[in-house]
Write a protein that holds these residues in place. Structure first.
Motif, PDB file in Angstrom:
ATOM      1  N   ASN A 109       0.878  -1.165   0.000  1.00 37.80           N
ATOM      2  CA  ASN A 109       0.000   0.000   0.000  1.00 37.80           C
ATOM      3  C   ASN A 109       0.922   1.223   0.000  1.00 37.80           C
ATOM      4  OD1 ASN A 109      -1.530   2.268   0.904  1.00 37.80           O
ATOM      5  ND2 ASN A 109      -3.023   0.894   1.826  1.00 37.80           N
ATOM      6  N   PRO A 110       0.812   2.131  -0.986  1.00 38.09           N
ATOM      7  CA  PRO A 110       1.745   3.254  -1.072  1.00 38.09           C
ATOM      8  C   PRO A 110       1.613   4.270   0.058  1.00 38.09           C
ATOM      9  CG  PRO A 110       0.031   3.482  -2.714  1.00 38.09           C
ATOM     10  CD  PRO A 110      -0.148   2.129  -2.077  1.00 38.09           C
ATOM     11  N   LEU A 111       0.502   4.243   0.787  1.00 32.54           N
ATOM     12  CA  LEU A 111       0.323   5.180   1.894  1.00 32.54           C
ATOM     13  C   LEU A 111       0.655   4.577   3.251  1.00 32.54           C
ATOM     14  CD1 LEU A 111      -2.957   7.081   0.946  1.00 32.54           C
ATOM     15  CD2 LEU A 111      -0.580   7.703   0.506  1.00 32.54           C
ATOM     16  N   GLU A 112       0.736   3.264   3.308  1.00 31.35           N
ATOM     17  CA  GLU A 112       0.965   2.585   4.587  1.00 31.35           C
ATOM     18  C   GLU A 112       1.864   1.386   4.334  1.00 31.35           C
ATOM     19  OE1 GLU A 112       1.507   1.812   8.024  1.00 31.35           O
ATOM     20  OE2 GLU A 112      -0.048   3.335   7.934  1.00 31.35           O
ATOM     21  N   ASP A 113       3.172   1.554   4.536  1.00 35.44           N
ATOM     22  CA  ASP A 113       4.107   0.492   4.159  1.00 35.44           C
ATOM     23  C   ASP A 113       4.067  -0.723   5.073  1.00 35.44           C
ATOM     24  OD1 ASP A 113       5.542   1.236   6.402  1.00 35.44           O
ATOM     25  OD2 ASP A 113       7.284   1.956   5.309  1.00 35.44           O
ATOM     26  N   THR A 114       3.208  -0.728   6.048  1.00 37.11           N
ATOM     27  CA  THR A 114       3.019  -1.939   6.845  1.00 37.11           C
ATOM     28  C   THR A 114       1.958  -2.850   6.227  1.00 37.11           C
ATOM     29  OG1 THR A 114       1.366  -0.907   8.263  1.00 37.11           O
ATOM     30  CG2 THR A 114       3.680  -0.781   8.980  1.00 37.11           C
TER      31      THR A 114
END
Length: 186
Positions: A109-114
């Motif tokens: 996910n480009p907004l949440e690298d977790t």
């Protein structure tokens, strides 16, 4: 037709020992990751064509790779039905997740690298939180029809973080609104 000349050859003594099925530039373009049927993932320094790290964590072919937006994390999906997450700077695998079916596609996910999405040969899309010990959510690509999830991507621009693009073995391309995904209510 037009022929292009290779500007750099990355094989040599540090290359893979089997066919390469996936290669991806890091977001900054200074690193390259490659995955092979030799079961390895290699990270290369692009400017000098040197393999700087090799990860031998999969027990079968590596099918897909994805970089986090900051290039610190790399994730691989394999035919051994696992997703592996690597800390590239720390040079270590930090987590592994068992899924149903060959893992054919992975994307951050480009907004949440977790948060990582994975698609499998069992027509399933999995949401993985790399801070957790197991996938947090899964849903079928199509109910009642076999349609392997061969490709996944998430845009970095408009729709970033909630639009998931998938391509499957039945020729379908789908855009999923994953804001409706509630890991607490599968």
């Amino acid at each position: 037709g037009r022929f292009f000349e290779a500007i750099q050859d990355l094989e040599g003594s540090q290359g893979h020992q089997g066919p390469v099925y996936i290669c991806r530039f890091s977001r900054r373009g200074n690193l390259l990751a490659s995955g092979s049927f030799d079961k390895s993932v290699k990270v290369w320094r692009f400017e000098n064509a040197v393999a700087c790290e090799t990860f031998n964590e999969h027990s079968l072919n590596v099918g897909d790779l994805s970089w986090s937006v900051d290039d610190q994390w790399l994730v691989s999906g394999g035919y051994d039905k696992t997703v592996k997450c690597y800390d590239v700077q720390g040079v270590k695998m930090v987590s592994s997740y068992d899924l149903s079916g060959f893992v054919l596609s992975v994307t951050f996910n480009p907004l949440e690298d977790t948060m990582i999405w994975a698609g499998t040969s069992q027509s399933t899309l999995h949401l993985i939180d790399r801070r957790a010990s197991a996938p947090v959510f899964a849903f079928k690509n199509e109910v009642g029809a076999a349609s392997m999830v061969n490709a996944l991507d998430m845009p970095a621009g408009p729709g970033a973080g909630f639009k998931l693009l998938s391509g499957d073995s039945r020729g379908m391309i789908k855009i999923w609104d994953v804001r409706a995904v509630d890991p607490n209510n599968p």
